[in-house]
Design an enzyme around this catalytic site. Structure first.
Site, PDB file in Angstrom:
ATOM      1  N   TRP A  99       0.836  -1.200   0.000  1.00  0.00           N
ATOM      2  CA  TRP A  99       0.000   0.000   0.000  1.00  0.00           C
ATOM      3  C   TRP A  99       0.874   1.254   0.000  1.00  0.00           C
ATOM      4  O   TRP A  99       0.928   2.010   0.974  1.00  0.00           O
ATOM      5  CB  TRP A  99      -0.918  -0.007   1.234  1.00  0.00           C
ATOM      6  CG  TRP A  99      -1.888  -1.163   1.277  1.00  0.00           C
ATOM      7  CD1 TRP A  99      -2.271  -1.952   0.227  1.00  0.00           C
ATOM      8  CD2 TRP A  99      -2.604  -1.648   2.431  1.00  0.00           C
ATOM      9  NE1 TRP A  99      -3.188  -2.898   0.658  1.00  0.00           N
ATOM     10  CE2 TRP A  99      -3.414  -2.739   2.000  1.00  0.00           C
ATOM     11  CE3 TRP A  99      -2.654  -1.269   3.778  1.00  0.00           C
ATOM     12  CZ2 TRP A  99      -4.248  -3.449   2.878  1.00  0.00           C
ATOM     13  CZ3 TRP A  99      -3.484  -1.972   4.641  1.00  0.00           C
ATOM     14  CH2 TRP A  99      -4.278  -3.049   4.184  1.00  0.00           C
ATOM     15  N   GLU A 177      -8.186  -4.167 -15.299  1.00  0.00           N
ATOM     16  CA  GLU A 177      -7.163  -3.173 -15.628  1.00  0.00           C
ATOM     17  C   GLU A 177      -7.581  -1.747 -15.285  1.00  0.00           C
ATOM     18  O   GLU A 177      -6.751  -0.904 -14.991  1.00  0.00           O
ATOM     19  CB  GLU A 177      -6.776  -3.287 -17.114  1.00  0.00           C
ATOM     20  CG  GLU A 177      -6.034  -4.594 -17.383  1.00  0.00           C
ATOM     21  CD  GLU A 177      -5.636  -4.806 -18.845  1.00  0.00           C
ATOM     22  OE1 GLU A 177      -5.477  -3.804 -19.566  1.00  0.00           O
ATOM     23  OE2 GLU A 177      -5.479  -5.977 -19.243  1.00  0.00           O
ATOM     24  N   ASP A 190      -6.187   3.272  -8.524  1.00  0.00           N
ATOM     25  CA  ASP A 190      -5.668   2.496  -9.647  1.00  0.00           C
ATOM     26  C   ASP A 190      -5.010   3.401 -10.694  1.00  0.00           C
ATOM     27  O   ASP A 190      -5.668   4.239 -11.308  1.00  0.00           O
ATOM     28  CB  ASP A 190      -6.843   1.736 -10.276  1.00  0.00           C
ATOM     29  CG  ASP A 190      -6.397   0.570 -11.113  1.00  0.00           C
ATOM     30  OD1 ASP A 190      -5.993  -0.450 -10.521  1.00  0.00           O
ATOM     31  OD2 ASP A 190      -6.431   0.678 -12.358  1.00  0.00           O
ATOM     32  N   ASP A 221       3.973  -7.154  -8.606  1.00  0.00           N
ATOM     33  CA  ASP A 221       2.688  -7.466  -7.999  1.00  0.00           C
ATOM     34  C   ASP A 221       1.539  -7.115  -8.953  1.00  0.00           C
ATOM     35  O   ASP A 221       1.655  -6.189  -9.757  1.00  0.00           O
ATOM     36  CB  ASP A 221       2.564  -6.638  -6.707  1.00  0.00           C
ATOM     37  CG  ASP A 221       1.284  -6.899  -5.975  1.00  0.00           C
ATOM     38  OD1 ASP A 221       1.101  -8.018  -5.477  1.00  0.00           O
ATOM     39  OD2 ASP A 221       0.425  -5.979  -5.916  1.00  0.00           O
ATOM     40  N   GLU A 245       3.272 -11.396 -11.180  1.00  0.00           N
ATOM     41  CA  GLU A 245       2.237 -12.181 -10.494  1.00  0.00           C
ATOM     42  C   GLU A 245       0.967 -12.150 -11.333  1.00  0.00           C
ATOM     43  O   GLU A 245       0.287 -11.129 -11.396  1.00  0.00           O
ATOM     44  CB  GLU A 245       1.950 -11.585  -9.108  1.00  0.00           C
ATOM     45  CG  GLU A 245       0.816 -12.296  -8.394  1.00  0.00           C
ATOM     46  CD  GLU A 245       0.005 -11.414  -7.450  1.00  0.00           C
ATOM     47  OE1 GLU A 245      -0.721 -11.970  -6.620  1.00  0.00           O
ATOM     48  OE2 GLU A 245       0.076 -10.165  -7.550  1.00  0.00           O
ATOM     49  N   ASP A 312       0.205 -15.303  -0.367  1.00  0.00           N
ATOM     50  CA  ASP A 312      -1.185 -15.046  -0.744  1.00  0.00           C
ATOM     51  C   ASP A 312      -2.062 -16.289  -0.759  1.00  0.00           C
ATOM     52  O   ASP A 312      -3.287 -16.177  -0.821  1.00  0.00           O
ATOM     53  CB  ASP A 312      -1.244 -14.412  -2.140  1.00  0.00           C
ATOM     54  CG  ASP A 312      -0.750 -12.976  -2.148  1.00  0.00           C
ATOM     55  OD1 ASP A 312      -0.946 -12.274  -1.137  1.00  0.00           O
ATOM     56  OD2 ASP A 312      -0.160 -12.556  -3.167  1.00  0.00           O
ATOM     57  N   ARG A 359       1.147 -15.987   6.989  1.00  0.00           N
ATOM     58  CA  ARG A 359       2.222 -14.988   7.123  1.00  0.00           C
ATOM     59  C   ARG A 359       2.806 -15.029   8.533  1.00  0.00           C
ATOM     60  O   ARG A 359       3.110 -14.000   9.146  1.00  0.00           O
ATOM     61  CB  ARG A 359       1.674 -13.605   6.776  1.00  0.00           C
ATOM     62  CG  ARG A 359       1.161 -13.545   5.336  1.00  0.00           C
ATOM     63  CD  ARG A 359       0.463 -12.257   5.001  1.00  0.00           C
ATOM     64  NE  ARG A 359       0.044 -12.245   3.587  1.00  0.00           N
ATOM     65  CZ  ARG A 359      -0.568 -11.232   2.996  1.00  0.00           C
ATOM     66  NH1 ARG A 359      -0.857 -10.136   3.683  1.00  0.00           N
ATOM     67  NH2 ARG A 359      -0.893 -11.300   1.717  1.00  0.00           N
TER      68      ARG A 359
END
Ligand SMILES: *[C@@H]1O[C@H](CO)[C@@H](O)[C@H](O)[C@H]1NC(C)=O
Ligand SMILES: *[C@@H]1O[C@H](CO)[C@@H](O)[C@H](O)[C@H]1NC(C)=O
Ligand SMILES: *[C@@H]1O[C@H](CO)[C@@H](O)[C@H](O)[C@H]1NC(C)=O
Ligand SMILES: *[C@@H]1O[C@H](CO)[C@@H](O)[C@H](O)[C@H]1NC(C)=O
Ligand SMILES: *[C@@H]1O[C@H](CO)[C@@H](O)[C@H](O)[C@H]1NC(C)=O
Ligand SMILES: *[C@@H]1O[C@H](CO)[C@@H](O)[C@H](O)[C@H]1NC(C)=O
Length: 491
Positions: A99, A177, A190, A221, A245, A312, A359
């Site tokens: 982020w 997208e 985005d 990513d 990814e 993930d 995680r």
């Protein structure tokens, strides 16, 4: 003082050569989630709220590089390094690094810019390489839908750099997208990466990042959420290997990204390997078909990232606690075509499921180098290195299934006399079996001495080159010419 240190270290680092995609083939990557690998204080008891920062740092990582290198890894992939949003949200905090708010500042939870330079140098001094995770799809804002104050971002500080707000419909590529990841708790504005001004700003940034920290490779990513042309431009600006990814089980969909990027994560095989080995009724036939499908669909499977776990997806041991099944799945993924990638905690048989359970803080293992899978992975990296050294065609040789039955798949990779023969099965820890591995499958010669490098058991093929293979307690075998193993230190 600080800037002087930074300057001199950068100068030394620029002497190291960046790795080409072809040179990445020979690497073996260990994936570190920076916040969860090692703390500066070296604590093995510090508690960790899995949705918040737990204290892992680049300095902590530097102190534990032996743990990674002794397993045979040659490269380390770390979490995104840039400054992230600082808030605790219903989706947790930004401990994972995805982020970003200020791409020109580092995430000080992980350390200083000088610490990151030190990590890069520490790796290079060991003859190892640094892969950094980067996000080109979005920035991060603790908010509610589109109520974003764009002025907090660097460099994309205006609304005009972003698509209008809409949440992604993952069944619609245009939506993937153009619309936003995230939800109403965390907004992931985005970026209009298809625009040339945004691409230029990314090019400027990534060139500096690669140079400032002497980065050898990138993991990109959310690659399926940006335009393909932007990926190609980004990798070319970075001028180093990038693996994207593309989180999808469809071979055609995933392989199409290899026209824009050197590498993509081999998600289709991840699904096939997982389902083949996660139970004693897994479908070996689908795995065999999957291998062949990837080879006939992708431009170059030897540049893909081959993995069983990551941050993930639920860990393999969350599906089954069977150690033999884990050994087979790890062995299959690491000896497959492509660059092996092992996610921290696999070697400790961690069993976290969905995000953020997978995680876990690695330090709770005490960095146990005696763990069963730590030793297993060490042997797999070792035989791969021997095969690369003995056979200059090993890395570009396309592995193929030479024999299968309901529970067993035998894979061959490498040229005659130095081929690696992997015998993988899903019989489970209670399972025993035997079969004749014909010379026509293995390529072994008559009366040839071979070693199972996972146990050091030695065998000799018969007068035709055939070998009776015994599977004990569901364990995999990796067979290699005993003569060619000589002097390698393995067995
Ligand atoms: C995040 O915010 C808290 C509280 O405002 C502050 O103490 C902390 O230093 C900030 N962290 C970073 C990395 O900026
Ligand atoms: C796909 O998403 C785009 C962008 O949001 C939208 O304009 C389009 O109508 C969607 N297509 C379908 C079939 O839903
Ligand atoms: C790279 O380092 C230079 C010099 O310290 C600095 O001005 C620049 O912001 C850095 N760029 C990145 C992306 O970190
Ligand atoms: C395995 O791979 C094949 C061929 O690519 C595919 O059709 C199949 O759906 C995959 N199976 C699983 C369980 O992912
Ligand atoms: C080989 O497997 C068969 C069953 O397929 C079994 O009857 C036989 O005892 C096994 N032999 C050895 C030496 O393990
Ligand atoms: C490899 O060995 C097999 C069987 O021994 C033989 O048929 C084949 O021609 C050999 N291939 C090469 C490239 O030498």
């Amino acid at each position: 003082m600080y800037s002087q240190l930074f300057f001199s270290l950068s100068l030394i680092c620029t002497i190291a050569q960046a790795l080409s995609p072809a040179e990445w083939r020979a690497q073996s990557i260990y994936q570190v989630m920076t916040d969860r690998f090692a703390r500066t204080d070296g604590s093995t008891t510090a508690s960790c709220d899995l949705s918040d920062y737990c204290g892992g740092t680049w300095e902590g990582l530097i102190k534990h590089l032996d743990y990674i290198q002794d397993m045979g890894f040659t490269a380390v992939w770390i979490s995104p390094v840039v400054k992230n949003l600082n808030a605790s949200t219903a989706d947790g905090s930004s401990y994972h690094g995805y982020w970003a708010q200020d791409m020109y500042a580092v995430n000080t939870n992980f350390g200083s810019a000088a610490d990151l330079v030190k990590l890069s140098s520490a790796l290079h001094n060991r003859g190892m390489y640094l892969m950094v995770d980067v996000v080109t799809n979005h920035m991060g804002y603790a908010g509610c839908g589109d109520c974003v104050d764009y002025s907090v971002f660097d460099p994309f500080d205006k609304e005009s750099y972003y698509h209008p707000f809409c949440l992604i419909d993952y069944n619609n590529q245009t939506s993937m997208e153009l619309c936003w990841e995230g939800d109403n708790t965390v907004s992931l504005p985005d970026l209009r990466v298809e625009d040339s001004n945004v691409q230029d700003m990314f090019a400027t940034w990534i060139k500096q990042l690669v140079k400032n920290y002497t980065i050898d490779g990138l993991r990109i990513d959310s690659a399926a959420e940006v335009s393909k042309a932007s990926l190609a431009n980004f990798e070319s600006a970075a001028n180093i290997y990038a693996v994207g990814e593309v989180f999808n089980n469809n071979a055609e969909y995933v392989c199409a990204y290899q026209d824009s990027l050197s590498g993509v994560m081999n998600y289709p095989m991840y699904y096939n390997i997982t389902s083949a080995f996660a139970s004693t009724s897994g479908d070996i036939g689908a795995l065999e078909q999957g291998v062949n499908t990837m080879k006939s669909t992708c431009k170059d499977v030897t540049l893909l990232g081959s993995f069983l776990e990551n941050h993930d997806n639920p860990r393999f041991p969350s599906l089954t606690s069977d150690m033999s099944l884990a050994k087979n799945a790890i062995g299959f993924a690491m000896l497959a075509d492509g660059i092996p990638i092992v996610y921290q905690g696999q070697e400790q048989h961690f069993d976290g499921g969905d995000t953020p359970q997978q995680r876990e803080q690695l330090w709770k293992s005490g960095y146990d180098t005696g763990a069963t899978l730590y030793k297993h992975i060490t042997r797999l990296n070792a035989i791969r290195k021997v095969a690369i050294k003995n056979d200059d065609g090993y890395l570009t040789y396309n592995a193929y299934p030479v024999w299968t039955d309901d529970h067993t798949i035998v894979m061959r990779k490498g040229n005659n006399d130095t081929q690696v023969i992997g015998v993988f099965n899903n019989l489970g820890a209670e399972g025993n079996a035997n079969f004749t591995l014909l010379a026509t499958s293995s390529g072994f010669d008559a009366g040839m001495d071979v070693t199972n490098v996972l146990t050091c058991d030695k065998f000799t093929t018969d007068g035709k080159g055939d070998l009776n293979v015994k599977i004990k307690e569901g364990k995999p075998l990796v067979l290699y010419s005993t003569k060619q193993l000589d002097g390698s230190g393995i067995c």
